[in-house]
Design an enzyme around this catalytic site. Sequence first.
Site, PDB file in Angstrom:
ATOM      1  N   ASP A 256       0.435   6.663  -3.761  1.00 32.14           N
ATOM      2  CA  ASP A 256       0.327   5.234  -3.459  1.00 32.14           C
ATOM      3  C   ASP A 256      -0.928   4.703  -4.126  1.00 32.14           C
ATOM      4  OD1 ASP A 256       0.842   2.736  -2.365  1.00 32.14           O
ATOM      5  OD2 ASP A 256       1.167   3.508  -0.344  1.00 32.14           O
TER       6      ASP A 256
ATOM      7  N   GLU B  92       7.782   0.315   3.273  1.00 34.26           N
ATOM      8  CA  GLU B  92       6.481   0.912   3.604  1.00 34.26           C
ATOM      9  C   GLU B  92       5.502  -0.139   4.083  1.00 34.26           C
ATOM     10  OE1 GLU B  92       2.295   2.276   2.725  1.00 34.26           O
ATOM     11  OE2 GLU B  92       3.396   0.523   2.004  1.00 34.26           O
ATOM     12  N   GLU B  93       5.561  -1.318   3.482  1.00 34.29           N
ATOM     13  CA  GLU B  93       4.567  -2.354   3.773  1.00 34.29           C
ATOM     14  C   GLU B  93       4.740  -2.984   5.152  1.00 34.29           C
ATOM     15  OE1 GLU B  93       2.059  -2.704   2.105  1.00 34.29           O
ATOM     16  OE2 GLU B  93       2.427  -2.255  -0.007  1.00 34.29           O
TER      17      GLU B  93
ATOM     18  N   ASP C 103       1.524  -1.915  -6.275  1.00 29.93           N
ATOM     19  CA  ASP C 103       1.574  -1.237  -4.978  1.00 29.93           C
ATOM     20  C   ASP C 103       3.011  -1.349  -4.471  1.00 29.93           C
ATOM     21  OD1 ASP C 103       1.183  -0.260  -2.439  1.00 29.93           O
ATOM     22  OD2 ASP C 103      -0.064  -1.926  -1.757  1.00 29.93           O
TER      23      ASP C 103
ATOM     24  N   HIS D 254       6.547   4.525  -2.482  1.00 36.74           N
ATOM     25  CA  HIS D 254       7.374   3.435  -1.947  1.00 36.74           C
ATOM     26  C   HIS D 254       7.637   2.380  -3.014  1.00 36.74           C
ATOM     27  CE1 HIS D 254       4.358   0.144  -1.273  1.00 36.74           C
ATOM     28  NE2 HIS D 254       3.493   1.122  -1.095  1.00 36.74           N
TER      29      HIS D 254
ATOM     30  N   HIS E 216      -2.146  -6.445  -3.023  1.00 36.36           N
ATOM     31  CA  HIS E 216      -1.328  -7.425  -2.302  1.00 36.36           C
ATOM     32  C   HIS E 216      -1.553  -8.835  -2.833  1.00 36.36           C
ATOM     33  CE1 HIS E 216      -0.316  -4.812   1.462  1.00 36.36           C
ATOM     34  NE2 HIS E 216      -0.258  -4.115   0.327  1.00 36.36           N
TER      35      HIS E 216
END
Length: 353
Positions: free
Chosen positions: A233, A210-211, A178, A62, A320
């Site tokens: 990922d 995706e998140e 990410d 992603h 994140h």
Amino acid sequence: MLDIVKKLTSLNGPCGYEHNVSYYIRDYVKDLVDEVRIDGIGNVIATKKGRLPGPKILLTAHMDEVGFIVKKIEENGLIRFEKLGGHDDRILLAQEVKVLGNSGEISGVIGTMSAHFVKFDDPSKVRKHTHLYIDIGASSKAEVEEMGIEVGAPVTWATEMKVLGPKGKEMIMAKSLDDRAGCAVLLQLVNELQDETFAGVVTFLFSVQEEVGLRGAETAIKTLDVDAAIALDTTAVSDTPEETMDKTLFLGKGTGIKVMDFSLIVHKTMKNHLVNLAKEKGIPYQLEIFPGIGTDGGAVALANNGVPTGVLSIPSRYAHSPIELVSVADLEATKDLVKAFVLNLAEDTSFEW
């Protein structure tokens, strides 16, 4: 691969606003694959045909990153925001950001009170993001709007990639690893497949959103006919001193071969195939069980009549956040294993239950 990672992490593309990344990836691969398109939701779907008959394989990563979105502009020029993707409110204070306005990227900072006021406050208090604000140096709502910022403008971290660590054990620190790290692995694989003979057809899916619920992959897989899939990922390591860490996954110890997360119990045939390939090729790997995350593999596996799906996880620290950290060696191990998977395909390769 470092140059690819640097370029991808320099692009700003939070959930739903991946346009810069989509266009870049499309243009990067267009002369290296047989077909490439951007679908209606923003996914980049590229297909490369092997010279021999064989199965149809999907490789996916992603391209969205966690970010924020402008919710309100106060009369004094401060900006209230909402989250795009998962964030820890404890790390938001005093972080540099970029607001993606209509006239370009505007630098800003998530504000915090001066340390001199701490004695009048509760120093253990963690203020929710709804109580925080972005300061771009404007003193009125009109000035913010004149700078091209309106409600709905996306916001990202402002970090630039750096390489850390001793020679031979380099680490990459950047925002959006990410999962731009996974995207970089797939782009490097596209490059390396140019001079290789392989069987079947490989579809590369660079997915959006995706998140916020695996939305891009869920949309794309409905249009694709594949025999098996591998999602790439990042995943959170547990090798730092916090009391919640259980020392089951380490930075620099190899690619993670997923066994289970909250979105997927990995197809046993796929997991065993990846483990056997890693052993055969001498590629460092770790087995990963981590219920704290999900990946696009979870959406792909449930599609159509069920798609045998494996996941390769790039170990990372500080996910994140504006300072995500991955190992160059783990990136290379991930690329080596997914490449070995493709080159090992044959006409009679089976992924039966």
